[in-house]
Design a protein around this motif. Sequence first.
Motif, short mmCIF file in Angstrom:
data_model
loop_
_atom_site.label_atom_id
_atom_site.label_comp_id
_atom_site.label_asym_id
_atom_site.label_seq_id
_atom_site.Cartn_x
_atom_site.Cartn_y
_atom_site.Cartn_z
N GLN B 288 0.83 -1.20 0.00
CA GLN B 288 0.00 0.00 0.00
C GLN B 288 0.86 1.26 0.00
OE1 GLN B 288 -2.59 -0.80 3.28
NE2 GLN B 288 -4.05 -1.93 2.00
N ARG B 289 1.99 1.20 0.74
CA ARG B 289 2.88 2.35 0.75
C ARG B 289 3.40 2.64 -0.65
NH1 ARG B 289 6.84 4.71 3.99
NH2 ARG B 289 5.21 4.81 5.57
N ILE B 290 3.85 1.57 -1.35
CA ILE B 290 4.39 1.76 -2.70
C ILE B 290 3.28 2.22 -3.65
CG2 ILE B 290 5.53 0.62 -4.65
CD1 ILE B 290 7.29 0.92 -2.21
N GLN B 291 2.07 1.68 -3.42
CA GLN B 291 0.95 2.04 -4.30
C GLN B 291 0.59 3.51 -4.14
OE1 GLN B 291 -2.31 -0.62 -3.81
NE2 GLN B 291 -3.34 0.01 -5.68
N SER B 292 0.77 4.02 -2.91
CA SER B 292 0.35 5.40 -2.66
C SER B 292 1.34 6.41 -3.26
CB SER B 292 0.23 5.63 -1.14
OG SER B 292 1.50 5.55 -0.57
N LEU B 293 2.54 5.94 -3.61
CA LEU B 293 3.49 6.86 -4.23
C LEU B 293 3.04 7.16 -5.65
CD1 LEU B 293 6.84 5.17 -3.16
CD2 LEU B 293 5.71 7.10 -2.07
N GLY B 294 3.00 8.43 -6.00
CA GLY B 294 2.59 8.77 -7.35
C GLY B 294 3.65 8.37 -8.35
N GLU B 295 4.84 8.86 -8.14
CA GLU B 295 5.93 8.66 -9.10
C GLU B 295 6.92 7.65 -8.50
OE1 GLU B 295 7.25 10.11 -12.93
OE2 GLU B 295 5.48 10.58 -11.76
N ILE B 296 7.36 6.71 -9.34
CA ILE B 296 8.38 5.75 -8.89
C ILE B 296 9.69 6.15 -9.56
CG2 ILE B 296 9.09 3.34 -9.06
CD1 ILE B 296 6.89 3.65 -7.09
N PRO B 297 10.78 6.26 -8.80
CA PRO B 297 12.05 6.67 -9.42
C PRO B 297 12.44 5.72 -10.53
CG PRO B 297 12.29 6.39 -7.03
CD PRO B 297 10.91 5.99 -7.37
N SER B 298 13.08 6.26 -11.57
CA SER B 298 13.44 5.40 -12.70
C SER B 298 14.76 4.69 -12.44
CB SER B 298 13.50 6.21 -13.99
OG SER B 298 14.43 7.26 -13.82
N ALA B 299 15.61 5.25 -11.58
CA ALA B 299 16.90 4.61 -11.31
C ALA B 299 16.69 3.44 -10.36
CB ALA B 299 17.86 5.62 -10.69
N ALA B 300 17.30 2.28 -10.71
CA ALA B 300 17.12 1.09 -9.91
C ALA B 300 17.65 1.28 -8.49
CB ALA B 300 17.80 -0.10 -10.58
N SER B 301 18.76 2.02 -8.38
CA SER B 301 19.35 2.19 -7.04
C SER B 301 18.41 2.96 -6.11
CB SER B 301 20.69 2.91 -7.18
OG SER B 301 20.50 4.15 -7.83
N GLU B 302 17.71 3.94 -6.69
CA GLU B 302 16.76 4.71 -5.86
C GLU B 302 15.60 3.83 -5.42
OE1 GLU B 302 15.58 8.69 -7.22
OE2 GLU B 302 17.31 8.56 -8.56
N ARG B 303 15.18 2.94 -6.31
CA ARG B 303 14.06 2.04 -5.96
C ARG B 303 14.50 1.07 -4.87
NH1 ARG B 303 12.68 1.56 -11.89
NH2 ARG B 303 13.67 -0.48 -11.82
N VAL B 304 15.77 0.64 -4.93
CA VAL B 304 16.29 -0.24 -3.88
C VAL B 304 16.28 0.49 -2.54
CG1 VAL B 304 18.35 -1.42 -3.03
CG2 VAL B 304 17.68 -1.65 -5.42
N ALA B 305 16.69 1.76 -2.56
CA ALA B 305 16.69 2.55 -1.32
C ALA B 305 15.27 2.66 -0.77
CB ALA B 305 17.27 3.93 -1.60
N LEU B 306 14.34 2.85 -1.69
CA LEU B 306 12.92 2.93 -1.31
C LEU B 306 12.49 1.63 -0.64
CD1 LEU B 306 10.87 5.17 -1.80
CD2 LEU B 306 10.15 3.99 -3.86
N GLY B 307 12.89 0.51 -1.22
CA GLY B 307 12.54 -0.80 -0.68
C GLY B 307 13.15 -1.00 0.70
N LYS B 308 14.38 -0.58 0.88
CA LYS B 308 15.02 -0.73 2.19
C LYS B 308 14.30 0.08 3.25
CE LYS B 308 19.70 -2.03 0.94
NZ LYS B 308 21.12 -1.66 0.98
N GLY B 309 13.78 1.23 2.83
CA GLY B 309 13.04 2.08 3.77
C GLY B 309 11.76 1.42 4.27
N LEU B 310 11.26 0.44 3.54
CA LEU B 310 10.00 -0.21 3.93
C LEU B 310 10.15 -1.03 5.20
CD1 LEU B 310 8.74 -1.48 0.47
CD2 LEU B 310 7.82 0.42 1.79
N CYS B 311 11.42 -1.37 5.56
CA CYS B 311 11.64 -2.21 6.73
C CYS B 311 11.11 -1.55 8.00
CB CYS B 311 13.13 -2.47 6.91
SG CYS B 311 13.78 -3.50 5.62
N ASN B 312 11.04 -0.20 7.98
CA ASN B 312 10.63 0.49 9.21
C ASN B 312 9.11 0.57 9.35
OD1 ASN B 312 13.38 0.94 9.54
ND2 ASN B 312 13.25 2.83 8.30
N LEU B 313 8.42 0.05 8.39
CA LEU B 313 6.95 0.14 8.46
C LEU B 313 6.41 -0.67 9.62
CD1 LEU B 313 5.46 0.01 4.87
CD2 LEU B 313 5.04 1.72 6.60
#
Lengths: 514, 313
Positions: B288-313
Amino acid sequence: MKNLHVKILALFLIIIGTGVTYYKVTRLGLPVLPAEQTEVWMVEARLEFEAKGNQPVKARFYVPNNPLGFTVVDEDFISTKYGLTMEDNGINRIAQWAVRRVRGKQVLYYRIELAPEVAVPIKARSGITPPFPAVPDYPEPMGSVVQALLDEVRRKSADVASFTGELLVRLNAPNPDENVQVLRKGVEDSAAWVDRVIYILAGARIPARIVHLLQLKDGINHGTLTPWLEVHNGQEWLAFDPKTGSRGFPGNALIWYVGNDPLINLEGGSSPKVEYSISSQFQELVLVAERRARQINSMIMDFSLFSLPVQTQNVYRVLLLIPIGAFLIVVLRNIIGIKTFGTFMPILIALAFRETELLWGVLLFTGIVALGLLLRFYLEYLKLLLVPRLASVLVMVILLMAVISVLTHKIGLERGLSVALFPMVILTMAIERMSLVWEEHGPGEALQQGLGSLLVAVLSYLLMTNKLLGHLVFVFPELLLVVLAMTLLVGRYAGYRLTELWRFKEFLRKTDTR
Amino acid sequence: MILPWRRLRQLGILGMNQRNADYILPFNPRRHYPLVDDKRLTKQLALGAGIAVPQLYGLVDIVHQIRSLDKLLGPHEDFVIKPAHGSGGEGILVVTGRYKGRYRKASGIILTEEEIGHHIANILSGMYSLGGLPDTALIEYRVKFDPVFEAVSYLGVPDIRTLVFRGVPVLAMIRLPTRLSDGRANLHQGAIGVGIDLMTGRTSSGVWREQAIDHHPDTGGGIRGLEIPHWDAILELTARCFDLVGLGYIGVDIVLDRELGPLMLELNARPGLSIQLANKAGLRARLQRIQSLGEIPSAASERVALGKGLCNL
C-alpha cells in the motif's frame, strides 16, 4: 470505491431477478414449491331440448363472463353441426348456437374449467351506475303494506346496505306478521322471491338486480342456478342472500349471469332443460398459472421455458442447474479454498452422478480412476510420449467402462450399466492429472486433490439434484441473475480464504500468546 | 477472542484473493505474460539489458533433435534441462556429472541418454507447460552455488526470491532445497523459506511446511543470521527486472554462483504468498505504501533505497 461498479451491477441483477420472480409468484400464481397442486373446478352445462324439425334452431345461452374470484383455465363448446357466435354486452356473455335443419332431441354442452384466483381481485364490481327505478304502482292492499314496511325499515337503517339487510330480515322473519304474509303471497320459487324483493325495493327507489349463481360442490350431477340479490349503493353492487339478508356471495359460488332473462332463449325448439354437473380435481399449479398468464396476456409467460417442446424443456431442467454447481465451485475455491483437479471437472462428474445415483457414481468413479491410475503407471514405465499416452489411457478407460458394464450386467446389477454416462475424456484427464501430481508431489497430495474433487462433485450433485432448486431455476430462470450477481460479488471478494487461516496459522498462534 | 481473519487483516497478511484482485489483475497486463512465462524470452530480454543469466547451451524444440542429443550435450560435463514454459520448478532435470557414458543426477541417480531423451520428449509434448501446450526444452549452465550456503542446502541450489512491486523490492526470502523437495527450491514442494532483512541482507528464521524452524532438517546447519553476499547487487538486479517485462507485481528468482556472482534465473508473474510466512511479516502495508506513491524513481538504485526504507513500516 473500486467495487462500486460491480456492486451496482449485482444489485441491479438481483432486483431484476427477484422482481420478475415476485411478479410471477404473486400475479401469475406460479408455485414457489415443487409439485404444488391447486383445486380446479370442472363445470359442465348440459342443454337439452326438442327441435321442432321444420324451422331453423337458435339457442341463446348465458355463459360466465370473467367470473369474480376465478380464473378460467379452459372453456369448451361441444356442439357438432351447430354454428357458434359469442356476444358480450358488458354485463353478460351469451353463446348463440344456430343450425338450419335439425330434428329430434338435441343436446349441447358447455364446459368450463376454473381455478381459484391467487391474488385479491383488482377490479371492483362497479360498472355503469344504474338509474334509480321509478316507484311502481303497487296494487292494493300491497301498496299500503309496502309503504308502511319501507317507512319502518328506513327509520331503522342508515344507508342502502343496512336498509336492504333490514328489509330482507323482516321479509324472511320466521313468524311473519300479516303484512309480510301479504307480500309473500304468490311467490312460487326463489327466483320469483328475488323478483318480489326487487319490486319492493323499487318502492324506495333502490336499484336492484337478480344474479344467478352456481354453487360449486364436488360430485353434483343435476345442479341448478341459485338466484341471488344485488343492490346498488351509488358506487358498487352489493350482494345479499335473499333468504337471510346476509351480505356477500356464498363461498365457491360462480356468477353465471345477471338479470331477469331466462337462462336459455330458444327459437325453433321446445322444452329446453339445462343441467349442471360439477366436479373438482387437482392440477399442477404450474400448468394452471401458465394458462392464467396466457389469459391476462402476460408477455413473460409467452417467453418462458414452458413454451419450448417438452424434450427441450427436460434438457433445460438439467442445464439450468449447472450455474448452481458452478457457483458452489466458486464458493468452495475462492472462499473456502478447496483444491480440485481442473475447475469444472467436479460439475461434470456430478452431472454423471445424476444418472448413476450417488453411491454407484462414487463407487464407479473411484473404481475407474483407481484402475486407470494403475494402468497409467504401467504406461509410464513404457516411456510413451504425452499425447499417445493420453490416448492410451482414454482407450483403457472406455474398455474398463465396457468391462464394468458387462460384468455388473451379468451379476444382475443394472446400475453398473450407467457407468457409460461418465464423461470419459474428463476421467482420462483426471487420471493423468492425478498421476502427475502423484509423481511430482507424492501420493498424499494426489489423494488429497482426488478426494477434494470427489467431495466437490458429491456436494454439487446434492445441490443439483435438490428438487426445490431444480423447480426454482426452471420455473424462475431469472433467479440465475441472482446467482450471477453473487458470482460477480465473489469475483471481487478480496478477503481471506478459509484454508488460508490454516496456512497462516503461524501468525495467529504467535500473536495469541503475545 | 478476535476472529482469525480479523487478526490476519490487522497483521497485514495478503490473501490469495486479494493478491489476484488488487495486485495481479490491475498491475500485470495480460499481454506481458509471455515475457515471463517463456524462459527463453526472459533470458533474451535479460541479456539485452545486460542482466546476468545462466548461459544457454542449447534448445530442443522438435522431437527429432533428441537423436543428436549427445552432440548437443557433449561439450558439457554438467548442465540443467528445463521446460521453457514450466512453472513451480516442475520438469527441471539437473545433471551434475557423467559416469561411464551415462549421466548423474543431483541426487546421485544414474540416467541413460534414452531416459534423458524421454524427459525432453515429455517437456516438448507440454507435460509441464501451462495448459499442456507444446513446449521447448532449455539446456543451460548449471549454477555452482556460493559456499556460504553449503551447510544449509541439500542437493539443489538455493535461490533468492524477491517480490518486486512497481520496480521496488518489497520482501525477500531465500529458498533452501531439502530432501523432501528433492533438491528443488519450491516451498510447496517442501523447500525451506527463510526471510531476509532487506536492509542488511541477513537471514532470519525460516519456515518449513508452514512451521517455523531454525535449522536445516537434512544438514542440521543453522539458517538464522546468514549474511547474503553481494546483497546490494542482488537487490539492484531484481529492481531492474521490472523494466525488463513491464509487470508491476512479480517474483524475481536469483541464484548466487560461486564464480559468476548473482544470476537471474526466472521471473514469476504470480508469485506465491508464503514469502510472508518466511519473513513473519505481512505484505499489505508495504504494497500500500508503494501504491500510494505517485511517481516511482526510474533509477534502480533509488528504488532499492525505497525498498530498504520499507523495513521500518
